[in-house]
Design an enzyme around this catalytic site. Structure first.
Site, PDB file in Angstrom:
ATOM      1  CG  HIS A  34      -0.140   0.149   2.525  1.00  0.00           C
ATOM      2  ND1 HIS A  34       0.571  -0.902   3.087  1.00  0.00           N
ATOM      3  CD2 HIS A  34       0.035   1.212   3.370  1.00  0.00           C
ATOM      4  CE1 HIS A  34       1.144  -0.501   4.202  1.00  0.00           C
ATOM      5  NE2 HIS A  34       0.838   0.786   4.402  1.00  0.00           N
ATOM      6  CG  ASP A  36       1.829   5.644   4.551  1.00  0.00           C
ATOM      7  OD1 ASP A  36       1.487   4.478   4.844  1.00  0.00           O
ATOM      8  OD2 ASP A  36       2.951   6.116   4.812  1.00  0.00           O
ATOM      9  CG  HIS A 185       5.100   1.132   2.668  1.00  0.00           C
ATOM     10  ND1 HIS A 185       4.478   2.271   2.202  1.00  0.00           N
ATOM     11  CD2 HIS A 185       4.624   0.934   3.931  1.00  0.00           C
ATOM     12  CE1 HIS A 185       3.678   2.754   3.131  1.00  0.00           C
ATOM     13  NE2 HIS A 185       3.739   1.949   4.197  1.00  0.00           N
ATOM     14  NE  ARG A 202       1.895   6.915   9.606  1.00  0.00           N
ATOM     15  CZ  ARG A 202       0.896   6.133   9.203  1.00  0.00           C
ATOM     16  NH1 ARG A 202       1.099   5.247   8.240  1.00  0.00           N
ATOM     17  NH2 ARG A 202      -0.286   6.211   9.773  1.00  0.00           N
TER      18      ARG A 202
END
Length: 229
Positions: A34, A36, A185, A202
């Site tokens: 996917h 983000d 990723h 993140r």
């Protein structure tokens, strides 16, 4: 900044333990790949991830280069996919269970979906990017579901060929910074049964609305404020 906490600490939050959560979220290998927040009409431009606590082994992250994957397609296939668009929807990569499901209600209450070009033009480099992923991608529009499923499987297989990927071994304090517009990723699942903590932090950078080869931008389908930040 967002803390991506160790999933072992979140067991039971939505009525699921860690092992069940992984089994239902990644019921196929390709589903785990996917970008983000890909269901938004303006997905993040980039992501920065810093490791705080990592397992002694396992837990690597793998990225795939979607510009290289597009370039690796044959010319007739590139010409074909240049004109296609696809719906990206929150929760597509999640396999629901029957009965009362708090997590499914959580997803449905916060539904976000957008139609993105299957090939987007990178806003800075001008490269054509095969804009596919397994977690958010619902269906290629204007084709039948069987046709869409076959095409998506072929394109995802292309995107994650080993020659287009890189694997990163985390250490405490490691930082990864990637272009979320041109990569997908795969988060690790090989350490789930070991019981070791994995805590990451993140930051995501605001992005733009993808634009296809034909110059048309992505369009929102549903979501708070049309899926924008």
């Amino acid at each position: 900044m967002e803390t991506t906490a160790d999933r072992l600490e979140l067991g039971g939050r939505f009525g699921m333990e860690q092992e069940e959560w992984l089994r239902r979220r990644r019921h196929t290998l390709l589903r785990g790949w996917h970008c983000d927040h890909g269901a938004r009409v303006d997905p993040p431009a980039a992501t920065v991830l810093r490791a705080e606590t990592v397992p002694p082994y396992g837990g690597d992250t793998t990225w795939a280069n979607l510009a290289a994957a597009y370039a690796g397609l044959s010319a007739p296939v590139r010409a074909f996919v240049d004109g296609l668009r696809a719906e990206h929807r929150l929760g597509v990569g999640y396999q629901p269970r029957p009965g009362d499901d708090a997590y499914l209600r959580h997803l449905l209450d916060r539904q976000v979906a957008s139609v993105h070009p299957l090939v987007r033009v990178h806003p800075e480099t001008g490269e054509r990017v095969l804009y596919v992923n397994g977690y958010y991608l619902e269906q290629i529009t204007e084709v039948s579901r069987p046709e869409s499923a076959a095409l998506l499987e072929m394109l995802l297989d292309q995107a994650v060929r080993p020659e287009y990927t890189v694997r990163f071994r985390w250490e405490p304090g490691s930082v990864a910074f990637w272009d979320n517009r041109a990569t997908i990723h795969l988060a690790p699942s090989d350490n789930a049964h070991l019981g070791f903590p994995r805590t990451m932090h993140r930051v995501m950078l605001a992005g733009d609305v993808p634009v296809g080869v034909d110059g048309r931008p992505s369009t929102p389908v549903t979501g708070t404020e049309a899926g924008r930040w």
